[in-house]
Design an enzyme around this catalytic site. Structure first.
Site, PDB file in Angstrom:
ATOM      1  N   TRP A 112      -1.453  -6.815  -6.267  1.00 49.67           N
ATOM      2  CA  TRP A 112      -1.711  -5.911  -7.379  1.00 49.67           C
ATOM      3  C   TRP A 112      -0.452  -5.212  -7.868  1.00 49.67           C
ATOM      4  O   TRP A 112      -0.255  -5.037  -9.075  1.00 49.67           O
ATOM      5  CB  TRP A 112      -2.777  -4.889  -7.014  1.00 49.67           C
ATOM      6  CG  TRP A 112      -3.124  -3.991  -8.169  1.00 49.67           C
ATOM      7  CD1 TRP A 112      -3.091  -2.632  -8.208  1.00 49.67           C
ATOM      8  CD2 TRP A 112      -3.558  -4.403  -9.472  1.00 49.67           C
ATOM      9  NE1 TRP A 112      -3.466  -2.158  -9.448  1.00 49.67           N
ATOM     10  CE2 TRP A 112      -3.751  -3.237 -10.250  1.00 49.67           C
ATOM     11  CE3 TRP A 112      -3.791  -5.649 -10.068  1.00 49.67           C
ATOM     12  CZ2 TRP A 112      -4.180  -3.269 -11.576  1.00 49.67           C
ATOM     13  CZ3 TRP A 112      -4.211  -5.689 -11.396  1.00 49.67           C
ATOM     14  CH2 TRP A 112      -4.398  -4.505 -12.134  1.00 49.67           C
ATOM     15  N   GLN A 126      -5.898 -11.045  -4.195  1.00 52.96           N
ATOM     16  CA  GLN A 126      -5.025 -11.781  -5.105  1.00 52.96           C
ATOM     17  C   GLN A 126      -5.798 -12.746  -6.000  1.00 52.96           C
ATOM     18  O   GLN A 126      -5.440 -12.951  -7.167  1.00 52.96           O
ATOM     19  CB  GLN A 126      -3.950 -12.512  -4.306  1.00 52.96           C
ATOM     20  CG  GLN A 126      -3.026 -11.551  -3.566  1.00 52.96           C
ATOM     21  CD  GLN A 126      -2.195 -12.214  -2.486  1.00 52.96           C
ATOM     22  OE1 GLN A 126      -2.094 -13.451  -2.427  1.00 52.96           O
ATOM     23  NE2 GLN A 126      -1.611 -11.412  -1.598  1.00 52.96           N
ATOM     24  N   HIS A 167       0.832  -1.202   0.000  1.00 56.00           N
ATOM     25  CA  HIS A 167       0.000   0.000   0.000  1.00 56.00           C
ATOM     26  C   HIS A 167       0.873   1.262   0.000  1.00 56.00           C
ATOM     27  O   HIS A 167       0.528   2.261  -0.625  1.00 56.00           O
ATOM     28  CB  HIS A 167      -0.910   0.013   1.233  1.00 56.00           C
ATOM     29  CG  HIS A 167      -1.961  -1.050   1.208  1.00 56.00           C
ATOM     30  ND1 HIS A 167      -3.300  -0.776   1.114  1.00 56.00           N
ATOM     31  CD2 HIS A 167      -1.870  -2.403   1.267  1.00 56.00           C
ATOM     32  CE1 HIS A 167      -3.993  -1.899   1.118  1.00 56.00           C
ATOM     33  NE2 HIS A 167      -3.135  -2.902   1.222  1.00 56.00           N
ATOM     34  N   ASP A 225      -5.289   6.089   2.092  1.00 56.26           N
ATOM     35  CA  ASP A 225      -5.579   4.760   1.579  1.00 56.26           C
ATOM     36  C   ASP A 225      -7.047   4.448   1.856  1.00 56.26           C
ATOM     37  O   ASP A 225      -7.575   4.775   2.924  1.00 56.26           O
ATOM     38  CB  ASP A 225      -4.676   3.735   2.281  1.00 56.26           C
ATOM     39  CG  ASP A 225      -4.680   2.383   1.604  1.00 56.26           C
ATOM     40  OD1 ASP A 225      -5.746   1.733   1.581  1.00 56.26           O
ATOM     41  OD2 ASP A 225      -3.624   1.961   1.104  1.00 56.26           O
TER      42      ASP A 225
END
Length: 485
Positions: A381, A403, A21, A125
Site C-alpha cells: 500500500w 497486495q 507499517h 497499528d
C-alpha cells in the site's frame, strides 16, 4: 507543575514491527507532534537498535516532545546483523513478551512528572490487536491505525462471514483449479471482487489456521476501537469507507492520506532527522536518473517483505533486460529466498549503461523524478499510494497480504495499473518483457499514464489546506483532545 487541564496531550504509538507499517505511523506521529502532541513512539528492541545502526535514529539528539521507547519481541538476534526478523513472527512474539513491558512503560510515564505528560491516547497499528485492552486498563482512547487501502479494510471485516458462508478452501487444489476466480457479489461497495483479490490469509484449508484467526481478531478489535485512522483519501476510497461505516456502525473514521504528503505540509519540521527506513539510502541513484531522458526509466522495487526464488529472480532479470528499456532496480539483501541476490554476469553485461542496481533509496524521491516513466511494483500500500501521488503508472506483480487487493483496484477501478498476467502460457521472462513494453510503448500504457496524472492531481489536492484529508486531520486533532475511552 502545570494543572492537568494545561498539560499537553500525549499519544503513545505502537506500530506493527514491519517497514511498511512503521513508516506511515511515523508520518502520523510527526504531524500530531506539529500540533502540540507529546509523542512516545514504541519500537521493538531489535528494530530500535537496527534503526540506530542505519542512522534513521540518532540517540544523541533529543527532540522536545518526541521520544522513542523499545519493548522486547522475544526473538533471538539474527546471525547477520543486517538481517531483519520475520515481521509476522515478531508481531506474534510481541503478544507474548512485549505487552507487559508496554503496560509498565505507560505506568512509568504516568507516574513520572519529568517524563512528559500522562498518556492521553494510544494509537496502535490495527494489527497490534492484542494491545486493544490496554486502552480499557488505563482509561485512554484506543485509536486504531489502518495501514492499507479501503478495499482491504472492507475485506478484513468480511473474513469471518466468508467462513460462515462456506468459502474456506476445501483443499489445496482450490489454488489452481479456478476457485480463486469465484466472484463475491455480497460485499458492499466492491462489485466484481473475487476470492483472489481478498487478503491472502483466507487461502488455507485449516479452519484453525493461526493467520486466519489473527485476521478475524484484527477486524473484531477494530469494531471496539475508539476511532480508526486510514492512510487513504476520500476520492480514492470514499464509497468503501462510507459503506463500512454504515454496515458496521463505525462512529469515528478519519481518512488522512497520503500521510507522507500531509507530513510534508509541516513548516520547519524539526523531525527531519528522524526516519524509519530499515536500510541505508543510496542517493547516487538520483544522480544516475538525472542523466536519463524523461519518462523512459522503469523503476523496480518489490518492497521490504516480498521474496523471490532464485529462478524467479533470473527470469525477472532477463525479462527486464530483453525489454531494452533503461531501468533502476532496488534489490534488498534478503530479496531471494535461500541465498544472496546475485545476478548473472551475462545479465550485467547485457544491461551495462542502461540499468542501475541499488540496495535502497528514498522511493518517493525516485518516483517524483521526471525520468521515471513506470513502476514495476509488488503493490504494497505504501508503494501504491506513493505511485498515485507521483502520477506514475504501475506494472503490478502482487505477492501476498493486501497486495492483490491493491492490484485489483489499480487495474480495474483507478485505471493506473496493469497486472503481469500469470496465466499466459509463455515463459515468465516473456511476460515481464511484454508487460514492460506495453507500459512504456503501448496504447494501454498511454491510457494508464493519463489516469495516473488525474489521480496525482486528486491526491495532492486532498492534503492541501481545505482539502478533505487536511480537514479530516483537523477533526482528528480536535476529537483526540476531548475523546474519552
Amino acid at each position: 507543575m502545570a494543572s492537568k487541564c494545561m498539560q499537553k496531550p500525549h499519544a503513545i504509538f505502537l506500530p506493527c514491527p514491519a517497514q511498511g507499517h512503521i513508516m506511515p505511523m511515523m508520518h502520523l506521529a510527526k504531524i500530531l507532534h506539529s500540533r502540540g502532541f507529546h509523542i512516545t513512539f514504541v519500537h521493538t528492541e531489535f528494530n530500535h537498535l537496527h534503526l540506530i545502526r542505519t542512522g534513521a535514529i540518532d540517540p544523541t539528539v533529543e527532540i522536545e516532545g518526541f521520544c522513542f521507547e523499545a519493548i522486547p519481541d522475544g526473538l533471538p538476534q539474527p546471525a547477520d546483523a543486517n538481517a531483519l526478523p520475520d515481521s509476522t513472527e515478531s508481531t506474534m512474539s510481541i503478544f507474548k513478551h512485549g505487552l507487559a513491558t508496554l503496560r509498565e512503560l505507560i505506568r512509568r510515564i504516568n507516574g513520572d512528572s519529568q517524563g512528559g505528560p500522562p498518556v492521553s491516547c494510544m494509537i496502535r497499528d490495527a494489527f497490534m490487536s492484542v494491545a486493544q485492552p490496554i486502552g480499557d486498563e488505563f482509561g485512554i482512547p484506543d485509536v486504531a491505525f489502518w495501514p492499507m487501502c479501503g478495499g482491504s479494510f472492507m475485506g478484513f471485516f468480511h473474513i469471518d462471514e466468508l467462513i460462515q458462508r462456506g468459502y474456506l478452501f476445501k483443499d489445496a487444489n482450490c489454488l489452481t483449479n479456478g476457485y480463486l476466480d469465484t466472484c463475491i457479489d455480497w460485499i458492499p461497495a466492491m462489485p466484481g471482487i473475487r476470492l483472489k483479490d481478498l487478503p491472502t490469509f483466507i487461502r488455507t484449508v485449516d479452519p484453525n489456521d493461526i493467520m486466519l484467526d489473527f485476521s478475524i481478531k484484527v477486524a473484531q478489535t477494530l469494531l471496539k476501537a475508539s476511532a480508526i485512522i486510514l492512510n487513504t483519501f476520500d476520492e480514492l476510497d470514499h464509497e468503501i469507507i462510507e459503506a463500512a461505516n454504515h454496515k458496521f456502525r463505525l462512529q469515528r473514521t478519519y481518512t488522512l492520506g497520503p500521510l507522507f504528503a500531509l507530513c510534508n505540509q509541516i513548516p520547519n519540521d524539526n523531525l527531519n532527522s528522524v526516519k524509519s527506513n530499515f536500510w541505508k539510502e543510496e542517493m547516487e541513484c538520483i544522480e544516475w536518473l538525472d542523466k536519463i531522458a524523461d519518462d523512459t526509466v522503469v523503476y523496480v522495487n518489490f518492497g521490504s517483505l516480498a521474496v523471490l526464488t532464485p529462478e524467479q529472480m533470473k527470469e525477472f532479470a532477463w525479462g527486464l533486460a530483453n525489454s531494452n528499456h533503461p531501468f533502476m532496480w532496488f534489490i534488498r539483501p534478503d530479496l531471494v529466498s535461500g541465498g544472496s541476490a546475485i545476478l548473472e554476469r551475462e545479465f550485467l553485461e547485457e544491461t551495462k549503461g542502461r540499468g542501475l542496481i541499488a540496495g535502497w533509496c528514498a522511493q518517493k524521491q525516485v518516483l517524483d523524478h521526471p525520468s521515471v516513466g513506470g513502476f514495476l511494483t509488488h503493490n504494497g500500500w505504501n508503494s501504491t499510494l506513493e505511485s498515485i501521488h507521483s502520477g506514475v503508472p504501475m506494472l503490478c506483480w502482487p505477492f501476498f497480504g493486501d497486495q492483490q487487493m491493491n492490484c485489483r483496484f489499480a487495474c480495474t477501478v483507478w485505471g493506473n495499473g496493469m497486472e503481469i498476467d500469470s496465466d499466459v502460457k509463455i515463459s515468465e521472462r516473456e511476460r515481464v518483457e511484454g508487460a514492460i513494453k506495453e507500459l512504456m510503448e503501448g496504447e494501454k500504457g498511454k491510457e494508464m499514464r493519463k489516469n495516473a496524472m488525474k489521480w496525482k492531481e486528486k491526491a495532492r489536492k486532498a492534503v492541501e489546506v481545505g482539502g478533505p484529508s487536511h480537514i479530516s486531520f483537523d477533526r482528528l486533532v480536535n476529537d483526540l483532545l476531548v475523546m474519552k475511552r
